[in-house]
Write a protein that holds these residues in place. Structure first.
Motif, PDB file in Angstrom:
ATOM      1  N   SER A 104     -45.490  54.665  34.862  1.00  0.00           N
ATOM      2  CA  SER A 104     -44.419  55.964  35.008  1.00  0.00           C
ATOM      3  C   SER A 104     -43.058  54.561  35.149  1.00  0.00           C
ATOM      4  O   SER A 104     -42.258  55.373  35.286  1.00  0.00           O
ATOM      5  CB  SER A 104     -44.403  56.117  36.683  1.00  0.00           C
ATOM      6  OG  SER A 104     -44.314  55.646  38.049  1.00  0.00           O
ATOM      7  N   LYS A 105     -43.254  53.512  35.691  1.00  0.00           N
ATOM      8  CA  LYS A 105     -41.731  52.482  36.037  1.00  0.00           C
ATOM      9  C   LYS A 105     -41.555  52.319  34.963  1.00  0.00           C
ATOM     10  O   LYS A 105     -40.002  50.822  34.824  1.00  0.00           O
ATOM     11  CB  LYS A 105     -42.764  51.657  37.333  1.00  0.00           C
ATOM     12  CG  LYS A 105     -42.182  52.279  38.573  1.00  0.00           C
ATOM     13  CD  LYS A 105     -42.760  51.815  39.904  1.00  0.00           C
ATOM     14  CE  LYS A 105     -43.246  52.483  41.060  1.00  0.00           C
ATOM     15  NZ  LYS A 105     -44.129  54.094  41.494  1.00  0.00           N
ATOM     16  N   ALA A 158     -51.331  53.937  35.971  1.00  0.00           N
ATOM     17  CA  ALA A 158     -50.531  55.011  35.668  1.00  0.00           C
ATOM     18  C   ALA A 158     -48.859  54.733  37.241  1.00  0.00           C
ATOM     19  O   ALA A 158     -47.821  55.130  36.121  1.00  0.00           O
ATOM     20  CB  ALA A 158     -50.486  56.075  36.308  1.00  0.00           C
ATOM     21  N   ARG A 159     -48.551  54.085  37.862  1.00  0.00           N
ATOM     22  CA  ARG A 159     -47.865  53.504  38.707  1.00  0.00           C
ATOM     23  C   ARG A 159     -47.103  51.995  37.325  1.00  0.00           C
ATOM     24  O   ARG A 159     -45.959  52.772  37.359  1.00  0.00           O
ATOM     25  CB  ARG A 159     -48.402  52.321  39.678  1.00  0.00           C
ATOM     26  CG  ARG A 159     -48.855  53.583  40.835  1.00  0.00           C
ATOM     27  CD  ARG A 159     -49.045  52.309  41.885  1.00  0.00           C
ATOM     28  NE  ARG A 159     -49.725  51.385  42.200  1.00  0.00           N
ATOM     29  CZ  ARG A 159     -50.959  51.025  42.029  1.00  0.00           C
ATOM     30  NH1 ARG A 159     -51.150  52.315  41.977  1.00  0.00           N
ATOM     31  NH2 ARG A 159     -51.804  50.353  41.855  1.00  0.00           N
ATOM     32  N   ASN A 215     -48.718  62.885  39.718  1.00  0.00           N
ATOM     33  CA  ASN A 215     -48.446  61.882  40.670  1.00  0.00           C
ATOM     34  C   ASN A 215     -47.685  60.774  41.309  1.00  0.00           C
ATOM     35  O   ASN A 215     -46.957  60.719  41.825  1.00  0.00           O
ATOM     36  CB  ASN A 215     -49.985  61.229  41.899  1.00  0.00           C
ATOM     37  CG  ASN A 215     -51.260  62.319  42.565  1.00  0.00           C
ATOM     38  OD1 ASN A 215     -50.901  63.212  42.009  1.00  0.00           O
ATOM     39  ND2 ASN A 215     -52.078  62.138  42.233  1.00  0.00           N
ATOM     40  N   GLU A 216     -47.359  60.671  40.037  1.00  0.00           N
ATOM     41  CA  GLU A 216     -46.037  59.052  39.263  1.00  0.00           C
ATOM     42  C   GLU A 216     -44.849  60.153  39.596  1.00  0.00           C
ATOM     43  O   GLU A 216     -44.151  60.166  39.845  1.00  0.00           O
ATOM     44  CB  GLU A 216     -46.052  58.768  38.849  1.00  0.00           C
ATOM     45  CG  GLU A 216     -47.096  57.570  39.309  1.00  0.00           C
ATOM     46  CD  GLU A 216     -47.050  56.684  40.521  1.00  0.00           C
ATOM     47  OE1 GLU A 216     -46.180  55.923  40.930  1.00  0.00           O
ATOM     48  OE2 GLU A 216     -47.881  55.294  41.531  1.00  0.00           O
ATOM     49  N   LEU A 219     -50.864  59.901  36.489  1.00  0.00           N
ATOM     50  CA  LEU A 219     -49.718  60.347  36.530  1.00  0.00           C
ATOM     51  C   LEU A 219     -48.368  61.050  36.669  1.00  0.00           C
ATOM     52  O   LEU A 219     -47.722  60.730  37.281  1.00  0.00           O
ATOM     53  CB  LEU A 219     -49.239  60.145  34.382  1.00  0.00           C
ATOM     54  CG  LEU A 219     -49.955  59.106  34.014  1.00  0.00           C
ATOM     55  CD1 LEU A 219     -50.042  59.699  31.927  1.00  0.00           C
ATOM     56  CD2 LEU A 219     -48.970  58.354  33.710  1.00  0.00           C
TER      57      LEU A 219
END
Length: 149
Positions: free
Chosen positions: A50-51, A46-47, A115-116, A113
């Motif tokens: 997201s980036k 997820a991290r 939370n990101e 996701l």
């Protein structure tokens, strides 16, 4: 854990003639949990997602993330990403996590996701889904936890 990211201009998932998730610009993510996968891996995916800079900037270079372009995510569970296709002609799926653990990790991944900072739409775990997309680029990224350091 495996995920296939497709940069889309739009995507939707339908179950029994009902749209369960729909996005405009963003990412369609096909997600598969395998035996031995865990929450840390799902959070890491997820991290990274997201980036990940796979959207174009004003110069046409892939320098923007899904967050940077105010995109959304459509996450669809897909155990067939665990296919073992090397022997015979019918793939086996024994590498996929058992359904209850697969669903738990899919939900955990979707929450991670969010939370990101991403807006997340979903398919229906275990359902027969009709997935439609307009691939943008096309840009498709395959992620496999066995490849991560």
């Amino acid at each position: 854990m495996r995920a296939v990211l497709q940069r889309v201009s739009e995507a939707s998932v339908t179950v029994d003639d009902n749209i369960t998730g729909e996005i405009k610009q963003g990412l369609l993510i096909l997600f598969c949990a395998e035996h031995g996968d865990n929450d840390d891996q799902a959070a890491y995916f997820a991290r990274k997602i997201s980036k990940m800079r796979i959207f174009t900037d004003e110069d046409g270079k892939m320098n923007r993330s899904v967050i940077d372009v105010n995109g959304s995510v459509l996450a669809v569970s897909q155990f067939t990403l665990a296919a073992n296709w090397k022997k015979g002609n019918r793939p086996g799926f024994s590498g996929a996590a058992n359904p209850s653990e697969g669903e738990r990790l899919y939900e955990f991944f979707c929450n991670a996701l969010q939370n990101e900072g991403l807006s997340v739409e979903k398919g229906v775990f275990g359902a027969h889904m009709d997935v439609k997309l307009r691939n943008d680029g096309p840009v498709t990224i395959v992620m496999d936890s066995k490849d991560s350091a």
